[in-house]
Design a protein around this motif. Sequence first.
Motif, short mmCIF file in Angstrom:
data_model
loop_
_atom_site.label_atom_id
_atom_site.label_comp_id
_atom_site.label_asym_id
_atom_site.label_seq_id
_atom_site.Cartn_x
_atom_site.Cartn_y
_atom_site.Cartn_z
N TYR A 236 4.18 -38.08 -32.02
CA TYR A 236 3.64 -37.48 -30.80
C TYR A 236 4.22 -36.06 -30.66
O TYR A 236 5.39 -35.83 -30.95
CB TYR A 236 4.01 -38.33 -29.58
N GLU A 237 3.38 -35.13 -30.19
CA GLU A 237 3.83 -33.75 -29.99
C GLU A 237 3.20 -33.21 -28.72
O GLU A 237 2.02 -33.44 -28.44
CB GLU A 237 3.43 -32.87 -31.18
N THR A 238 3.98 -32.45 -27.95
CA THR A 238 3.47 -31.89 -26.70
C THR A 238 4.31 -30.69 -26.28
O THR A 238 5.47 -30.54 -26.70
CB THR A 238 3.49 -32.94 -25.58
N GLU A 239 3.71 -29.83 -25.47
CA GLU A 239 4.43 -28.73 -24.85
C GLU A 239 4.80 -29.13 -23.42
O GLU A 239 4.02 -29.79 -22.74
CB GLU A 239 3.59 -27.45 -24.83
N PHE A 240 5.96 -28.71 -22.99
CA PHE A 240 6.40 -29.04 -21.64
C PHE A 240 7.40 -27.99 -21.16
O PHE A 240 7.92 -27.19 -21.95
CB PHE A 240 7.02 -30.44 -21.60
N ARG A 241 7.66 -28.02 -19.87
CA ARG A 241 8.64 -27.11 -19.28
C ARG A 241 9.84 -27.90 -18.75
O ARG A 241 9.69 -29.04 -18.32
CB ARG A 241 8.00 -26.33 -18.13
N ILE A 242 10.98 -27.23 -18.80
CA ILE A 242 12.17 -27.81 -18.20
C ILE A 242 12.70 -26.83 -17.15
O ILE A 242 12.43 -25.63 -17.22
CB ILE A 242 13.27 -28.09 -19.25
N VAL A 243 13.41 -27.38 -16.18
CA VAL A 243 14.04 -26.55 -15.15
C VAL A 243 15.55 -26.77 -15.27
O VAL A 243 16.05 -27.85 -14.94
CB VAL A 243 13.55 -26.93 -13.74
N ARG A 244 16.23 -25.76 -15.76
CA ARG A 244 17.67 -25.88 -15.95
C ARG A 244 18.39 -25.98 -14.62
O ARG A 244 17.83 -25.63 -13.56
CB ARG A 244 18.20 -24.67 -16.73
N PRO A 245 19.64 -26.44 -14.63
CA PRO A 245 20.40 -26.52 -13.37
C PRO A 245 20.52 -25.18 -12.65
O PRO A 245 20.67 -25.16 -11.42
CB PRO A 245 21.77 -27.02 -13.84
N ASP A 246 20.43 -24.05 -13.40
CA ASP A 246 20.50 -22.74 -12.73
C ASP A 246 19.12 -22.27 -12.28
O ASP A 246 18.95 -21.08 -11.94
CB ASP A 246 21.12 -21.71 -13.66
N SER A 247 18.13 -23.18 -12.30
CA SER A 247 16.75 -22.93 -11.83
C SER A 247 15.90 -22.13 -12.82
O SER A 247 14.75 -21.82 -12.52
CB SER A 247 16.74 -22.22 -10.46
N GLU A 248 16.44 -21.81 -13.98
CA GLU A 248 15.63 -21.09 -14.97
C GLU A 248 14.63 -22.06 -15.61
O GLU A 248 15.00 -23.16 -16.01
CB GLU A 248 16.51 -20.48 -16.06
N VAL A 249 13.38 -21.61 -15.71
CA VAL A 249 12.33 -22.42 -16.31
C VAL A 249 12.17 -22.01 -17.78
O VAL A 249 12.05 -20.82 -18.09
CB VAL A 249 10.99 -22.24 -15.57
N ARG A 250 12.19 -23.01 -18.68
CA ARG A 250 12.02 -22.75 -20.11
C ARG A 250 10.86 -23.57 -20.65
O ARG A 250 10.64 -24.72 -20.24
CB ARG A 250 13.29 -23.13 -20.89
N TRP A 251 10.11 -22.97 -21.57
CA TRP A 251 9.03 -23.67 -22.24
C TRP A 251 9.54 -24.28 -23.53
O TRP A 251 10.30 -23.66 -24.27
CB TRP A 251 7.90 -22.69 -22.58
N CYS A 252 9.13 -25.51 -23.83
CA CYS A 252 9.56 -26.20 -25.05
C CYS A 252 8.36 -26.90 -25.69
O CYS A 252 7.37 -27.22 -25.02
CB CYS A 252 10.64 -27.24 -24.75
N VAL A 253 8.50 -27.14 -26.99
CA VAL A 253 7.57 -28.02 -27.68
C VAL A 253 8.38 -29.15 -28.28
O VAL A 253 9.43 -28.91 -28.90
CB VAL A 253 6.76 -27.27 -28.77
#
Length: 495
Positions: A236-253
């Motif tokens: 399975y493969e997908t793109e998603f976003r995470i919200v770090r504890p410092d509120s920075e949003v990062r894109w990941c695959v």
Amino acid sequence: MDHEKVNILLVDDQPAKLLAYEVILKELGENLVVASSGREALEVLLKNEIAVILVDVCMPELDGFELAAMIREHPRFQKTAMIFISAIQVSDIDRLRGYEMGAVDYVPVPVVPEVLRAKIKVFAELYRKTRELERLNQELEDRVRARTAELENSTAKLRESEQRRSMAIAAGKMGSWDWDWISGDWMWDEGQYRIFGVGPESFEVNPANVQALLHPDDVDQLRKAIAEFNKGTRAYETEFRIVRPDSEVRWCVGTAAATVDDSGRVVRVSGVTVDITERKRAEERQNLLAREVDHRAKNALALAQSIVRLTRADEVKAYVSAVEGRINALARVHTILSLSSWQGAELSRLIDEELAPYSLGGQIVLAGPKVQLLPATAQTLALALHELFTNSAKYGALSTRSGRLTIGWQVEDQLLTLSWEESGGPLVMTPKSRGFGTRSLLASVESQLGGQAQFDWRAEGLLCRLEVPLTRKTATTTPGKFDAPGSAELQRASG
């Protein structure tokens, strides 16, 4: 015992002494090189490897102390042994000075042959041993490098694979993880922690905590992945976003693969997470740039359209010349703005570009401070200056060698005041009607920039005063968001 000969440099301005030193030292079996002056000695040193230097203290032009100081300044000769020969009584101060200059010993005159040979022999042997040690050390280093290369070659594949993984982890762009589907235990590597902006000492890896770091709009991606694996999906493969504890949003695959037991039941899921935030941002910047280029192209075309539509002339040749001049002025300011990434243009640079076609040395004087113009202001002001230069070259001060033009400007309370003063040209008369150039200048400065343009048609030459606010809303629009100046306003002015 045979050994490699070394070079011994003998320096003295008296040939008889040099001959005596050669006779004394001949028994040592070394290469004796002679120099009759300090300068000649320096030339020999630059061309040869010298083990010991025997130098007379008292020589014309360049004495022994000065020669020693120059030798020590050169990196190659900082450790070369130097022995001073002095025919005069040497004081303690002279000895101290000699040692400070790099001397290793003194030999008084008259020279005792046995003593001189002994001293020279000691330093020649020391030089030879040092060189031998350097060669042995180099050979040892070569063997070590060869052995190291063999070891590296034997483990090349493993090291290369680990290096790629370490580099990815160190850059914070990739992480790997493992999930025991039966027990629910998770394992993250260092890269995974770095991507999510947490540390193993404070963050417990479990489904609830991981879900808490996912962007609220992407939580369903995790649920969907679990459902797919339960249905029998193996990858399975997908793109998603995470919200770090410092509120920075990062894109990941994320890419995951399932391991199943003999019955086909999922027992483990392993995966890799790659941070693609920079790629996403680059795509956004590219899209924004494409939109800005499109907007600026439309602005430029609108300006060109206005110029073509509103220019008036009695004949085709004059019409073409006028249109070309105005479009070239627009192109010049566009080049300046492009070089600054559309951040703005400096006023003096703008004026220089417009007066470049008029290489009339001494006729034009510029005076004013540095003024940075925003893009919209620069475009409009460039066209206004072009009209002034064109009219002056046709009818005013720049149409004759005796004419003079002074352009001065100043800024006070964010108001740019530019004065255009002509003199020495043909007799000026107030025009009965305003031409396109004057009308477009008035329209662009007053309507587009919210400024004022005043003309005084003096007999001795035109005096024009432009007042342009630098902080007016229309002049402070962000790059790529300003409207093409002059389309509607120029239409009204030409009526």
